[in-house]
Design a protein around this motif. Structure first.
Motif, PDB file in Angstrom:
ATOM      1  N   LEU A   4       0.787  -1.219   0.000  1.00  0.00           N
ATOM      2  CA  LEU A   4       0.000   0.000   0.000  1.00  0.00           C
ATOM      3  C   LEU A   4       0.827   1.281   0.000  1.00  0.00           C
ATOM      4  O   LEU A   4       0.260   2.371   0.022  1.00  0.00           O
ATOM      5  CB  LEU A   4      -0.924   0.016   1.232  1.00  0.00           C
ATOM      6  CG  LEU A   4      -1.917  -1.139   1.337  1.00  0.00           C
ATOM      7  CD1 LEU A   4      -2.675  -1.061   2.655  1.00  0.00           C
ATOM      8  CD2 LEU A   4      -2.882  -1.138   0.164  1.00  0.00           C
ATOM      9  N   SER A   5       2.140   1.187  -0.004  1.00  0.00           N
ATOM     10  CA  SER A   5       2.950   2.399   0.097  1.00  0.00           C
ATOM     11  C   SER A   5       4.346   2.139  -0.448  1.00  0.00           C
ATOM     12  O   SER A   5       4.728   1.009  -0.728  1.00  0.00           O
ATOM     13  CB  SER A   5       3.041   2.858   1.563  1.00  0.00           C
ATOM     14  OG  SER A   5       3.681   1.859   2.347  1.00  0.00           O
ATOM     15  N   ALA A   6       5.100   3.244  -0.579  1.00  0.00           N
ATOM     16  CA  ALA A   6       6.497   3.160  -1.013  1.00  0.00           C
ATOM     17  C   ALA A   6       7.270   4.284  -0.351  1.00  0.00           C
ATOM     18  O   ALA A   6       6.720   5.361  -0.064  1.00  0.00           O
ATOM     19  CB  ALA A   6       6.611   3.254  -2.533  1.00  0.00           C
ATOM     20  N   GLY A   7       8.549   4.047  -0.096  1.00  0.00           N
ATOM     21  CA  GLY A   7       9.396   5.056   0.521  1.00  0.00           C
ATOM     22  C   GLY A   7      10.703   5.225  -0.233  1.00  0.00           C
ATOM     23  O   GLY A   7      11.209   4.280  -0.841  1.00  0.00           O
ATOM     24  N   LEU A   8      11.235   6.439  -0.194  1.00  0.00           N
ATOM     25  CA  LEU A   8      12.487   6.757  -0.882  1.00  0.00           C
ATOM     26  C   LEU A   8      13.571   7.040   0.147  1.00  0.00           C
ATOM     27  O   LEU A   8      13.334   7.706   1.163  1.00  0.00           O
ATOM     28  CB  LEU A   8      12.295   7.968  -1.793  1.00  0.00           C
ATOM     29  CG  LEU A   8      13.486   8.336  -2.677  1.00  0.00           C
ATOM     30  CD1 LEU A   8      13.730   7.263  -3.736  1.00  0.00           C
ATOM     31  CD2 LEU A   8      13.244   9.688  -3.360  1.00  0.00           C
ATOM     32  N   TYR A   9      14.787   6.569  -0.136  1.00  0.00           N
ATOM     33  CA  TYR A   9      15.922   6.739   0.760  1.00  0.00           C
ATOM     34  C   TYR A   9      17.117   7.271  -0.025  1.00  0.00           C
ATOM     35  O   TYR A   9      17.333   6.892  -1.184  1.00  0.00           O
ATOM     36  CB  TYR A   9      16.306   5.399   1.401  1.00  0.00           C
ATOM     37  CG  TYR A   9      15.207   4.761   2.216  1.00  0.00           C
ATOM     38  CD1 TYR A   9      15.212   4.840   3.610  1.00  0.00           C
ATOM     39  CD2 TYR A   9      14.167   4.068   1.598  1.00  0.00           C
ATOM     40  CE1 TYR A   9      14.206   4.255   4.363  1.00  0.00           C
ATOM     41  CE2 TYR A   9      13.143   3.482   2.341  1.00  0.00           C
ATOM     42  CZ  TYR A   9      13.173   3.575   3.722  1.00  0.00           C
ATOM     43  OH  TYR A   9      12.170   2.993   4.455  1.00  0.00           O
TER      44      TYR A   9
ATOM     45  N   ALA B 267       4.775   8.681  -4.104  1.00  0.00           N
ATOM     46  CA  ALA B 267       3.459   8.381  -4.646  1.00  0.00           C
ATOM     47  C   ALA B 267       3.478   6.961  -5.194  1.00  0.00           C
ATOM     48  O   ALA B 267       4.412   6.560  -5.874  1.00  0.00           O
ATOM     49  CB  ALA B 267       3.099   9.379  -5.745  1.00  0.00           C
ATOM     50  N   ALA B 268       2.466   6.183  -4.859  1.00  0.00           N
ATOM     51  CA  ALA B 268       2.399   4.793  -5.301  1.00  0.00           C
ATOM     52  C   ALA B 268       0.963   4.453  -5.655  1.00  0.00           C
ATOM     53  O   ALA B 268       0.026   4.940  -5.016  1.00  0.00           O
ATOM     54  CB  ALA B 268       2.908   3.852  -4.207  1.00  0.00           C
ATOM     55  N   PRO B 269       0.768   3.630  -6.660  1.00  0.00           N
ATOM     56  CA  PRO B 269      -0.598   3.285  -7.066  1.00  0.00           C
ATOM     57  C   PRO B 269      -1.218   2.251  -6.139  1.00  0.00           C
ATOM     58  O   PRO B 269      -0.521   1.488  -5.472  1.00  0.00           O
ATOM     59  CB  PRO B 269      -0.395   2.703  -8.470  1.00  0.00           C
ATOM     60  CG  PRO B 269       0.959   2.071  -8.399  1.00  0.00           C
ATOM     61  CD  PRO B 269       1.778   2.985  -7.521  1.00  0.00           C
TER      62      PRO B 269
ATOM     63  N   GLY C  78       1.045  14.785  -3.687  1.00  0.00           N
ATOM     64  CA  GLY C  78       1.790  13.660  -3.148  1.00  0.00           C
ATOM     65  C   GLY C  78       1.068  12.342  -3.268  1.00  0.00           C
ATOM     66  O   GLY C  78       1.624  11.303  -2.953  1.00  0.00           O
ATOM     67  N   ALA C  79      -0.183  12.352  -3.721  1.00  0.00           N
ATOM     68  CA  ALA C  79      -0.921  11.098  -3.852  1.00  0.00           C
ATOM     69  C   ALA C  79      -0.912  10.657  -5.296  1.00  0.00           C
ATOM     70  O   ALA C  79      -0.823  11.460  -6.214  1.00  0.00           O
ATOM     71  CB  ALA C  79      -2.359  11.280  -3.376  1.00  0.00           C
ATOM     72  N   SER C  80      -1.018   9.365  -5.507  1.00  0.00           N
ATOM     73  CA  SER C  80      -1.023   8.821  -6.852  1.00  0.00           C
ATOM     74  C   SER C  80      -2.404   8.331  -7.202  1.00  0.00           C
ATOM     75  O   SER C  80      -3.097   7.753  -6.378  1.00  0.00           O
ATOM     76  CB  SER C  80      -0.050   7.641  -6.955  1.00  0.00           C
ATOM     77  OG  SER C  80      -0.200   6.999  -8.189  1.00  0.00           O
ATOM     78  N   PRO C  81      -2.876   8.563  -8.438  1.00  0.00           N
ATOM     79  CA  PRO C  81      -4.127   7.961  -8.849  1.00  0.00           C
ATOM     80  C   PRO C  81      -3.994   6.458  -8.889  1.00  0.00           C
ATOM     81  O   PRO C  81      -2.908   5.927  -8.945  1.00  0.00           O
ATOM     82  CB  PRO C  81      -4.353   8.545 -10.258  1.00  0.00           C
ATOM     83  CG  PRO C  81      -3.002   8.951 -10.720  1.00  0.00           C
ATOM     84  CD  PRO C  81      -2.241   9.345  -9.489  1.00  0.00           C
ATOM     85  N   SER C  82      -5.124   5.767  -8.880  1.00  0.00           N
ATOM     86  CA  SER C  82      -5.076   4.306  -8.838  1.00  0.00           C
ATOM     87  C   SER C  82      -4.652   3.735 -10.155  1.00  0.00           C
ATOM     88  O   SER C  82      -4.943   4.270 -11.215  1.00  0.00           O
ATOM     89  CB  SER C  82      -6.448   3.730  -8.467  1.00  0.00           C
ATOM     90  OG  SER C  82      -7.304   3.781  -9.582  1.00  0.00           O
ATOM     91  N   ALA C  83      -3.942   2.597 -10.091  1.00  0.00           N
ATOM     92  CA  ALA C  83      -3.539   1.920 -11.311  1.00  0.00           C
ATOM     93  C   ALA C  83      -4.747   1.445 -12.068  1.00  0.00           C
ATOM     94  O   ALA C  83      -4.738   1.342 -13.284  1.00  0.00           O
ATOM     95  CB  ALA C  83      -2.632   0.743 -10.977  1.00  0.00           C
ATOM     96  N   GLY C  84      -5.816   1.120 -11.362  1.00  0.00           N
ATOM     97  CA  GLY C  84      -7.022   0.669 -12.039  1.00  0.00           C
ATOM     98  C   GLY C  84      -7.572   1.724 -12.960  1.00  0.00           C
ATOM     99  O   GLY C  84      -8.053   1.437 -14.046  1.00  0.00           O
ATOM    100  N   SER C  85      -7.525   3.009 -12.569  1.00  0.00           N
ATOM    101  CA  SER C  85      -8.039   4.057 -13.430  1.00  0.00           C
ATOM    102  C   SER C  85      -7.210   4.200 -14.674  1.00  0.00           C
ATOM    103  O   SER C  85      -7.717   4.468 -15.757  1.00  0.00           O
ATOM    104  CB  SER C  85      -8.072   5.387 -12.665  1.00  0.00           C
ATOM    105  OG  SER C  85      -6.770   5.836 -12.374  1.00  0.00           O
ATOM    106  N   ALA C  86      -5.892   4.014 -14.543  1.00  0.00           N
ATOM    107  CA  ALA C  86      -5.035   4.093 -15.730  1.00  0.00           C
ATOM    108  C   ALA C  86      -5.357   2.976 -16.684  1.00  0.00           C
ATOM    109  O   ALA C  86      -5.345   3.144 -17.896  1.00  0.00           O
ATOM    110  CB  ALA C  86      -3.567   4.036 -15.319  1.00  0.00           C
TER     111      ALA C  86
END
Length: 357
Positions: free
Chosen positions: A228-233, A247-249, A312-320
Motif C-alpha cells: 500500500l505504500s512506497a518510501g524513498l531513501y 506516490a504509489a498506485p 503527493g498522492a497517486s491515482p489508482s492503477a485501475g483508473s489508468a
C-alpha cells in the motif's frame, strides 16, 4: 508471494479489519482520479504474456533500452522473462540446472549480470538457507538457456521471509529486505558474493513491510515498496537515510518496483493476469544525485495538483488501465468499481500472504 495452503495455516484473521480500513482510506483518494496526471504519471504498459500471472520482480535492462526483466512467483520453474515497453515478451530465459523454490526478486549488477533472489519462505522463516542465482544479461533477446552461478545465503540472526533483493549498481554489494507486517530488516551481504560456502547477510537497519526494492541507476537512491505504500531513501556510504514517502498506485497485489534506466521515474508492478505496470515520475527533490531536473514548463492555466489528485498522492492503477492511455478518462462509476475491486484484492492478498519474520 503465493501462499501454499498445504504448508501454511490461516493466520492473522483478526488483523483483516485494520488492513481493510487502510485500503479503504486509499480508495477514498482514488475515487476521482484524473484521466492522465499532468506530471506524466500513468500506466506504462501491461504484461500480456499468459504465462506471467505472478510477476514478482522488475529490473530495467541497461543493455536493451526499454526492456524489463521479470519472473513469476513460486512454482513457475526456472524462467526469467524480458518484456518490452509495450508489455510484450521478447525473450524467455531458462536458468539451466536450477529448481527454484520461491523466486521473489531480480536486480541488475554493475558487472552486467542479473541476480535472481530465491528468497521467499512459505514456512514463515524456517528455511535454513535461501539462494541467489546470477547470469550474464543476454546480449541478444531470444529464447535461450543459460548457465547460472548459485550463491547460498543465510542471515546472521536466523531464517526469515524476504521478497526484496537489491544489488548496488556501483559497488555490486547485495542487500536483502526481509518482510514482516510490523517491520522487517535491511540485510547487507558480504562485499563480494562467493560460491565457496555460505554468504552471511547481517542486519544493518530497520525497514517497513517490504515486498520489493531497487537502487537508482547511479546508486544514490533506494526505493522500498509494500502493498500500500512506497518510501524513498538517500544511499550514501553503504547506508540509507529516509527521504520520505513516494506516490504509489493502489494495485491488486503490488510486489515489484524498479527505477527506469534514466533514473527519472519509478515503475510499480503487480501480480495477476494482464498485470499493469505503473509509471510514477520523481519530483526534482527526489531525483538521484546524478540526474538533473528537466527545464520547467510554462504554466498552463492553474497551479497545484491536477484535478482529483491530492498533492503527493497517486491515482489508482485501475483508473489508468481503464483509460488505456487516452486523454479521455474513465467515468467516476468505473473508477469506483475498479478501486473497490483493487481494495478487495489487496485485503485478500494481505490475509493470504501474512507470515511471521
Amino acid at each position: 508471494m503465493r501462499t501454499n495452503t498445504r504448508r501454511k495455516r490461516h493466520q492473522g484473521a483478526g488483523r483483516a479489519p485494520a488492513a481493510l480500513a487502510a485500503a479503504l482510506t486509499l480508495t477514498a483518494l482514488a475515487a476521482a482520479p484524473p484521466a492522465r496526471a499532468a506530471d506524466g504519471a500513468g500506466q506504462a504498459f501491461t504484461i500480456t504474456d499468459p504465462r506471467i500471472t505472478e510477476s514478482s520482480g522488475l529490473a530495467a535492462s541497461l543493455a536493451h533500452p526499454g526492456v524489463y526483466w521479470t519472473h513469476n512467483d513460486s512454482d513457475d520453474g526456472p524462467y526469467v522473462y524480458a518484456v518490452d515497453s509495450q508489455g510484450r515478451t521478447v525473450a524467455t530465459v531458462t536458468l539451466r540446472g536450477t529448481e527454484p523454490r520461491d523466486v521473489e526478486a531480480i536486480s541488475l549488477g554493475p558487472d552486467g549480470r542479473l541476480y535472481v533472489g530465491d528468497l521467499g519462505d512459505n514456512l514463515g522463516g524456517k528455511w535454513s538457507e535461501v539462494w541467489i542465482y546470477s547470469f550474464a544479461e543476454p546480449a541478444e533477446l531470444r529464447d535461450q538457456s543459460v548457465d547460472v552461478i548459485r550463491y547460498r545465503v543465510r542471515y546472521e540472526d536466523g531464517p526469515r521471509d524476504a521478497e526484496a533483493l537489491m544489488v548496488h549498481p556501483v559497488t555490486g554489494r547485495a542487500y536483502i529486505a526481509s518482510k514482516k507486517q510490523g517491520g522487517g530488516g535491511l540485510y547487507e551481504g558480504p562485499e563480494k558474493l562467493s560460491t565457496a560456502g555460505i554468504n552471511t547477510f547481517r542486519r544493518i537497519g530497520d525497514v517497513p513491510w517490504v515486498t520489493d526494492g531497487a537502487f537508482s541507476p547511479d546508486g544514490t537512491r533506494l526505493v522500498l515498496r509494500g502493498y500500500l505504500s512506497a518510501g524513498l531513501y538517500r544511499w550514501k556510504d553503504g547506508a540509507p537515510t529516509e527521504l520520505g514517502p513516494l506516490a504509489a498506485p493502489l494495485q491488486r497485489q503490488g510486489e515489484s518496483v524498479t527505477f527506469t534506466a534514466d533514473g527519472r521515474s519509478v515503475l510499480y508492478g503487480t501480480e495477476g493476469k494482464d498485470s499493469p505496470v505503473w509509471r510514477e515520475p520523481l519530483d526534482d527533490g527526489q531525483l538521484p544525485d546524478t540526474v538533473k531536473p528537466l527545464p520547467s514548463a510554462p504554466p498552463s492555466g492553474g497551479a497545484g495538483a491536477p484535478p482529483g489528485r491530492a498533492p503527493g498522492a497517486s491515482p489508482s492503477a485501475g483508473s489508468a488501465a481503464g483509460s488505456s492511455g487516452s486523454a479521455d478518462g474513465p467515468s467516476d462509476g468505473a473508477v469506483g468499481v475498479v478501486a473497490v475491486l483493487a481494495v478487495v484484492g489487496v485485503v485478500l492478498g494481505l490475509r493470504k500472504k501474512r507470515r511471521s519474520d
